[in-house]
Design a protein around this motif. Structure first.
Motif, mmCIF file in Angstrom:
data_model
loop_
_atom_site.group_PDB
_atom_site.id
_atom_site.type_symbol
_atom_site.label_atom_id
_atom_site.label_comp_id
_atom_site.label_asym_id
_atom_site.label_seq_id
_atom_site.Cartn_x
_atom_site.Cartn_y
_atom_site.Cartn_z
ATOM 1 N N CYS A 130 0.846 -1.186 0.000
ATOM 2 C CA CYS A 130 0.000 0.000 0.000
ATOM 3 C C CYS A 130 0.882 1.238 0.000
ATOM 4 O O CYS A 130 1.732 1.391 0.874
ATOM 5 C CB CYS A 130 -0.904 -0.016 1.234
ATOM 6 N N PRO A 131 0.699 2.148 -0.983
ATOM 7 C CA PRO A 131 1.530 3.354 -1.038
ATOM 8 C C PRO A 131 1.176 4.346 0.063
ATOM 9 O O PRO A 131 1.901 5.305 0.284
ATOM 10 C CB PRO A 131 1.230 3.928 -2.421
ATOM 11 N N PRO B 110 -1.209 -10.604 -3.815
ATOM 12 C CA PRO B 110 -1.389 -10.018 -5.154
ATOM 13 C C PRO B 110 -2.857 -9.850 -5.544
ATOM 14 O O PRO B 110 -3.177 -8.983 -6.358
ATOM 15 C CB PRO B 110 -0.696 -11.023 -6.073
ATOM 16 N N GLU B 111 -3.732 -10.661 -4.992
ATOM 17 C CA GLU B 111 -5.132 -10.556 -5.378
ATOM 18 C C GLU B 111 -5.894 -9.499 -4.581
ATOM 19 O O GLU B 111 -7.080 -9.275 -4.811
ATOM 20 C CB GLU B 111 -5.843 -11.906 -5.243
ATOM 21 N N ALA B 112 -5.224 -8.832 -3.674
ATOM 22 C CA ALA B 112 -5.897 -7.810 -2.870
ATOM 23 C C ALA B 112 -6.368 -6.666 -3.762
ATOM 24 O O ALA B 112 -5.675 -6.278 -4.699
ATOM 25 C CB ALA B 112 -4.952 -7.274 -1.807
ATOM 26 N N THR B 113 -7.554 -6.157 -3.490
ATOM 27 C CA THR B 113 -8.072 -5.036 -4.268
ATOM 28 C C THR B 113 -8.096 -3.751 -3.453
ATOM 29 O O THR B 113 -8.275 -2.679 -4.003
ATOM 30 C CB THR B 113 -9.489 -5.325 -4.776
ATOM 31 N N ARG B 114 -7.924 -3.892 -2.162
ATOM 32 C CA ARG B 114 -7.848 -2.687 -1.331
ATOM 33 C C ARG B 114 -7.033 -3.013 -0.096
ATOM 34 O O ARG B 114 -6.862 -4.175 0.269
ATOM 35 C CB ARG B 114 -9.239 -2.187 -0.955
ATOM 36 N N CYS B 115 -6.538 -1.964 0.534
ATOM 37 C CA CYS B 115 -5.727 -2.142 1.722
ATOM 38 C C CYS B 115 -6.637 -2.426 2.913
ATOM 39 O O CYS B 115 -7.542 -1.655 3.196
ATOM 40 C CB CYS B 115 -4.905 -0.884 1.973
ATOM 41 N N SER B 116 -6.362 -3.538 3.585
ATOM 42 C CA SER B 116 -7.183 -3.875 4.740
ATOM 43 C C SER B 116 -6.715 -3.131 5.986
ATOM 44 O O SER B 116 -7.349 -3.201 7.026
ATOM 45 C CB SER B 116 -7.144 -5.391 4.985
ATOM 46 N N VAL B 117 -5.598 -2.420 5.879
ATOM 47 C CA VAL B 117 -5.070 -1.688 7.033
ATOM 48 C C VAL B 117 -5.688 -0.297 7.104
ATOM 49 O O VAL B 117 -6.249 0.107 8.121
ATOM 50 C CB VAL B 117 -3.537 -1.588 6.950
#
Ligand SMILES: [Zn+2]
Length: 55
Positions: free
Chosen positions: A33-34, A42-49
């Motif tokens: 996450c920038p 790699p399959e993440a679509t959004r940051c869970s943090v």
């Protein structure tokens, strides 16, 4: 009469399109996450943090 969108576009133009990073950074086989630096699969679509996602 300018709309809110027109004003926003001019705001971006004034900044020379130096907008925030709009995509994941790569860290080996992970996405980073920038915004908060959190690592994701790699399959993440959004940051869970922090909730960031590519625009
Ligand atoms: Zn994040």
């Amino acid at each position: 009469m300018a709309t809110a969108n027109d004003v926003f576009d001019e705001f971006l133009d004034d900044r020379g399109h130096e907008t925030e990073t709009a995509s994941w950074e790569q860290d080996h086989n992970k996405k980073r996450c920038p915004d908060c630096g959190g690592l994701h699969d790699p399959e993440a679509t959004r940051c869970s943090v922090c909730g960031w996602r590519p625009s």
